[in-house]
Write a protein that holds these residues in place. Sequence first.
Motif, PDB file in Angstrom:
ATOM      1  N   VAL A   1      37.021 -15.465 -17.904  1.00 11.78           N
ATOM      2  CA  VAL A   1      36.507 -14.503 -18.253  1.00 11.78           C
ATOM      3  C   VAL A   1      35.161 -14.343 -17.599  1.00 11.78           C
ATOM      4  N   ILE A   2      34.944 -13.238 -16.903  1.00 10.15           N
ATOM      5  CA  ILE A   2      33.537 -12.821 -16.278  1.00 10.15           C
ATOM      6  C   ILE A   2      32.639 -11.800 -16.731  1.00 10.15           C
ATOM      7  N   VAL A   3      31.646 -11.868 -17.330  1.00  5.34           N
ATOM      8  CA  VAL A   3      30.906 -10.643 -17.541  1.00  5.34           C
ATOM      9  C   VAL A   3      30.060 -10.135 -16.446  1.00  5.34           C
ATOM     10  N   VAL A   4      30.251  -8.733 -16.557  1.00  5.95           N
ATOM     11  CA  VAL A   4      29.567  -7.787 -15.469  1.00  5.95           C
ATOM     12  C   VAL A   4      28.299  -7.823 -15.666  1.00  5.95           C
ATOM     13  N   PRO A   5      27.266  -8.421 -14.757  1.00 11.00           N
ATOM     14  CA  PRO A   5      25.887  -8.442 -14.963  1.00 11.00           C
ATOM     15  C   PRO A   5      25.248  -7.193 -14.979  1.00 11.00           C
ATOM     16  N   PRO A   6      24.292  -6.996 -15.433  1.00  7.94           N
ATOM     17  CA  PRO A   6      23.314  -5.532 -15.621  1.00  7.94           C
ATOM     18  C   PRO A   6      23.009  -5.304 -14.092  1.00  7.94           C
ATOM     19  N   SER A   7      22.954  -4.114 -13.697  1.00  6.44           N
ATOM     20  CA  SER A   7      22.282  -3.477 -12.324  1.00  6.44           C
ATOM     21  C   SER A   7      20.621  -3.579 -12.455  1.00  6.44           C
ATOM     22  N   ASN A   8      20.319  -3.348 -13.795  1.00  8.54           N
ATOM     23  CA  ASN A   8      18.927  -3.083 -14.125  1.00  8.54           C
ATOM     24  C   ASN A   8      18.673  -3.725 -15.470  1.00  8.54           C
ATOM     25  N   PRO A   9      17.257  -3.981 -15.908  1.00  6.51           N
ATOM     26  CA  PRO A   9      17.046  -4.396 -17.377  1.00  6.51           C
ATOM     27  C   PRO A   9      17.579  -3.563 -18.306  1.00  6.51           C
ATOM     28  N   ALA A  10      17.701  -2.425 -18.222  1.00 16.28           N
ATOM     29  CA  ALA A  10      18.138  -1.322 -19.295  1.00 16.28           C
ATOM     30  C   ALA A  10      19.645  -1.346 -19.525  1.00 16.28           C
ATOM     31  N   ALA A  11      20.241  -2.025 -18.462  1.00 13.18           N
ATOM     32  CA  ALA A  11      21.682  -2.246 -18.713  1.00 13.18           C
ATOM     33  C   ALA A  11      22.256  -3.235 -19.219  1.00 13.18           C
ATOM     34  N   LYS A  12      21.131  -4.101 -19.816  1.00 14.87           N
ATOM     35  CA  LYS A  12      21.636  -5.390 -20.434  1.00 14.87           C
ATOM     36  C   LYS A  12      22.541  -5.042 -21.707  1.00 14.87           C
ATOM     37  N   VAL A  13      22.410  -3.726 -22.221  1.00 15.73           N
ATOM     38  CA  VAL A  13      23.132  -3.450 -23.476  1.00 15.73           C
ATOM     39  C   VAL A  13      24.875  -3.306 -23.195  1.00 15.73           C
ATOM     40  N   LEU A  14      25.200  -3.163 -21.838  1.00 17.37           N
ATOM     41  CA  LEU A  14      26.516  -2.666 -21.634  1.00 17.37           C
ATOM     42  C   LEU A  14      26.957  -3.916 -21.622  1.00 17.37           C
ATOM     43  N   CYS A  15      28.518  -3.819 -22.046  1.00 20.16           N
ATOM     44  CA  CYS A  15      29.346  -4.992 -22.512  1.00 20.16           C
ATOM     45  C   CYS A  15      30.653  -4.886 -21.632  1.00 20.16           C
ATOM     46  N   TYR A  16      30.827  -5.188 -20.610  1.00 14.23           N
ATOM     47  CA  TYR A  16      31.884  -4.959 -19.576  1.00 14.23           C
ATOM     48  C   TYR A  16      32.401  -6.375 -19.034  1.00 14.23           C
ATOM     49  N   CYS A  17      33.576  -6.742 -18.929  1.00 20.02           N
ATOM     50  CA  CYS A  17      34.038  -8.277 -18.372  1.00 20.02           C
ATOM     51  C   CYS A  17      35.403  -7.794 -17.886  1.00 20.02           C
ATOM     52  N   TRP A  18      35.675  -8.759 -16.935  1.00 15.17           N
ATOM     53  CA  TRP A  18      36.830  -8.965 -16.208  1.00 15.17           C
ATOM     54  C   TRP A  18      37.610 -10.226 -16.725  1.00 15.17           C
ATOM     55  N   THR A  19      38.864  -9.975 -17.028  1.00 15.02           N
ATOM     56  CA  THR A  19      39.762 -11.631 -17.259  1.00 15.02           C
ATOM     57  C   THR A  19      40.708 -11.709 -16.344  1.00 15.02           C
ATOM     58  N   ALA A  20      41.178 -12.751 -16.255  1.00 16.25           N
ATOM     59  CA  ALA A  20      42.348 -13.086 -15.427  1.00 16.25           C
ATOM     60  C   ALA A  20      43.301 -13.908 -16.388  1.00 16.25           C
ATOM     61  N   SER A  21      44.470 -13.998 -16.111  1.00 17.29           N
ATOM     62  CA  SER A  21      45.865 -14.698 -16.807  1.00 17.29           C
ATOM     63  C   SER A  21      46.847 -14.882 -16.222  1.00 17.29           C
ATOM     64  N   LEU A  22      47.475 -15.869 -16.777  1.00 14.25           N
ATOM     65  CA  LEU A  22      48.654 -16.677 -16.136  1.00 14.25           C
ATOM     66  C   LEU A  22      49.725 -15.686 -15.956  1.00 14.25           C
ATOM     67  N   ASP A  23      49.794 -14.353 -16.692  1.00 10.79           N
ATOM     68  CA  ASP A  23      50.672 -13.277 -16.770  1.00 10.79           C
ATOM     69  C   ASP A  23      50.480 -12.602 -15.493  1.00 10.79           C
ATOM     70  N   GLY A  24      49.651 -12.853 -14.607  1.00 11.07           N
ATOM     71  CA  GLY A  24      49.592 -12.134 -13.308  1.00 11.07           C
ATOM     72  C   GLY A  24      48.831 -11.052 -13.497  1.00 11.07           C
ATOM     73  N   THR A  25      47.912 -10.698 -14.294  1.00 14.42           N
ATOM     74  CA  THR A  25      47.192  -9.414 -14.340  1.00 14.42           C
ATOM     75  C   THR A  25      45.749  -9.772 -14.556  1.00 14.42           C
ATOM     76  N   ILE A  26      44.824  -9.002 -14.034  1.00 17.68           N
ATOM     77  CA  ILE A  26      43.403  -8.825 -14.079  1.00 17.68           C
ATOM     78  C   ILE A  26      43.151  -7.753 -14.810  1.00 17.68           C
ATOM     79  N   ARG A  27      42.268  -7.798 -15.983  1.00 20.98           N
ATOM     80  CA  ARG A  27      41.756  -6.595 -16.744  1.00 20.98           C
ATOM     81  C   ARG A  27      40.572  -6.517 -16.886  1.00 20.98           C
ATOM     82  N   TYR A  28      40.197  -5.173 -17.049  1.00 16.93           N
ATOM     83  CA  TYR A  28      38.780  -4.862 -17.320  1.00 16.93           C
ATOM     84  C   TYR A  28      38.394  -4.365 -18.611  1.00 16.93           C
ATOM     85  N   TRP A  29      37.453  -4.669 -19.123  1.00 17.08           N
ATOM     86  CA  TRP A  29      37.357  -4.424 -20.719  1.00 17.08           C
ATOM     87  C   TRP A  29      35.868  -3.912 -21.026  1.00 17.08           C
TER      88      TRP A  29
END
Length: 812
Positions: free
Chosen positions: A54-82
Amino acid sequence: MMRGGRSLVSSSPAFSNDAKKLLVCTSNTVSVFSTVTGLQITSLEGHTALVTSVIVVPPSNPAAKVLCYCWTASLDGTIRYWDFSLPELMKTIDIRMPIFSMVIPSFLDVPAEENGKHQDLFAYVSIEDTKETQEKTKASRRQIRKCNLSKSRLVGKLILGETRKPEVLTVSPSGKFFGIRNKCKLHIWKVLDQGSERAAVRKITLHHTKKITVIAFHPTQRIIAAGDVTGRILTWRGFGNRAFAASNGVADQKLINVQEDKPGVRDNDDADSCSTWHWHSAEVNVLSFSSDGSYLYSGGKEGVLVVWQLDTGKKKFLPRIGSPLLYFIDSPDPTLSSISCADNQIHLLKMPSMGILKTISGIKAPCCYPDMYEGLGNGIAFDQTAGLVAVRTENYCIQFYSLFDDRGVSEVQVCERNHQPGDDVTVIVTSVALSIDGSLMSTSEVKLAEEGIGGLVCLKFWEAGSQNKEFSLSTIVYEPHRDAGISAVKFHPSGNMVVSSSFGGDFKVWKCNHDVIQNDQMRQNFSWTCHAVGSYKKKPMTAAAFSADGSVLAVAAKTLITLWNPYKNVLLAVLGETLTPIANLSFVGKSDNLVAASCGSNPQLSVWNMSKLSLSWSYKLHIEVVASAIDLSSFAALVLLPESSKKTTFKGMDGVILLFNATDPVPTVIWSVRKAKGGALGFVQVNPSSVEEISIDGKAPKVLLAYMNGDHEYVLFDPYCKDAREVSISQKEGLAAHDHKGQAGQYGYASIYGKLPEFDRKRPEAPWVPSFPSDRPWETIFSGSSHNLPPLTKLCSAFLESLLEKRTSAAE
């Protein structure tokens, strides 16, 4: 279905950008916890196999800290963006190969434009190529590949590396480097252009003499640290000066001459120097640099977090965490970090003092005991009325866990021992039993003998406090069955009696005496004394159970079933013999049926009719555990499958759960399960306060079946609902559980011998009188509890003396 008990430490967690949330990989989902309360907020559900990254997308600027996006990878062979604030699945990439690890060296939240086009986002993944032909070796199937997240595909046939087993990828905090450990080597890559598919990739290899277990990159300098299996920590400085610095014209790194002296560097490795620290006595599992790069954190099997000052090598410690360390993660908040432990706990630490702020706890991992004690049960008991499960832990505790809330409630310290990871096992908690209402608990433990000396068996009785299952010890009995081990402990339905059976050839019925003390408030004191002792032909007593009304006590005398009146300690009947010793006995609710499970070379599941004192039906099955409903005439059995069935009929499953109506040998439902060895079953009553949460088709079930596998993961479901068929193989329609009673609508003792006179619990008891010497010792020698009788030598001489008439001397 309700699932829970999943591992919190299968992969490294991740903090949100504001450090107020912690994202934890929990089996097929990602659970989001609050770092303030330690409670779960939400979960990301969609993967069909274990989530590995699980990898949280870092903010591009201080105001973007409120954004909550992440990437996940699994043994099911998929990568998902949340978007994990909603939560909502934004994108799915299917590469159709199991992903064991993933890193994203460079995030582009606001893509830079180059020639009118946006740059793509790339990830690097550790996969197993299942499409490879059989001629290829397994080593070539574990690969490091590049994935274009923007275009949802792997980058051509580019393979960055191949290993014999899947390795964990580690990325530098700057995003410039990533690497893996491979036996005694470190492989480090640098991608010269992060936004291009055709970017050149440079790689170097550093060598060591021992197997490397973990690596970490410095946040600002070209320094990499590695821990090995012996407990040493190696630090390479200036790695890649020849391979990396010259390729892009970077001027801030000093190029070195190959002929210059490179202290500590092996062979011709590309590094300026290599230094070694050694404090840990076992392999290093945790390595992490502080956010400013001044300190290095390390940890391992000892359960101690060591903080090294990078320039001087001085160290300080956070000791006695209580379990081997697995992961250490810094948060965007410099005052907050997390540490994951092998006992399935995540501690939130206050930095730099390293005090524990909150603990996120799952069900503790199963205990690993010597083989000779594996047959004493799985150490799991269900509180059917409160929806709790009690499991024994490696630190000599009983953990109470809420099945409905999926969180720990409390822990009871059974043995007064200071547990440290890696210590030799000296005490084993062999069993735990709960009364029906969960207010009383009994545990048994064995102190292992050292070189054949000093072994001890203890039976303990506990009473619950008013809140959170905080038990206090009320009575302790040393050597309750002399030096023999305890095979089973079961509570009477009323809770005021307990039976303990032993391999030494006897069983004992213990009675609870409770006194109400009026001080400033009402308080009850519970104490337990031996009420009766029984045996049958000196056979080992291997299992025991009370009937639903408590009028009959069934005790297994190895291969026989003996029936007793527990109040008068009178043998009522003996049932037919089984092929192998009986390991489990259970009365089926309020019916007149008794279930027996035998183990050994000829395992057997048999159902006996109490009104007829005969065998109703039986199967040749290897039973792990049997569970019966309190008010219903059905029971469930967890069956271990033979190897042949795992590969053919059940496709890799190693066990099945069979639900029976006691009067019918055909199972009502069959479920296939994994990790059945060491598993447990229990019927749980539904609390009215949680009706809306677990309603099925608008109806609230009255009882649920809980299955906990050998890894302490559990599932709750309605065994009588058709929706439960999503994991079932077959279901027999029209068979529901109904109450079946014996003759004349009676069950238990009444179905055999008629109605039992009411037992007067308020009858005054004779006070306990210890034995003491007197002129007529035979009159007092048998006074007191049976487990406190004097030695046989005193008993024998006093008894023989009582048979002789002494001649009084006459004065002449």
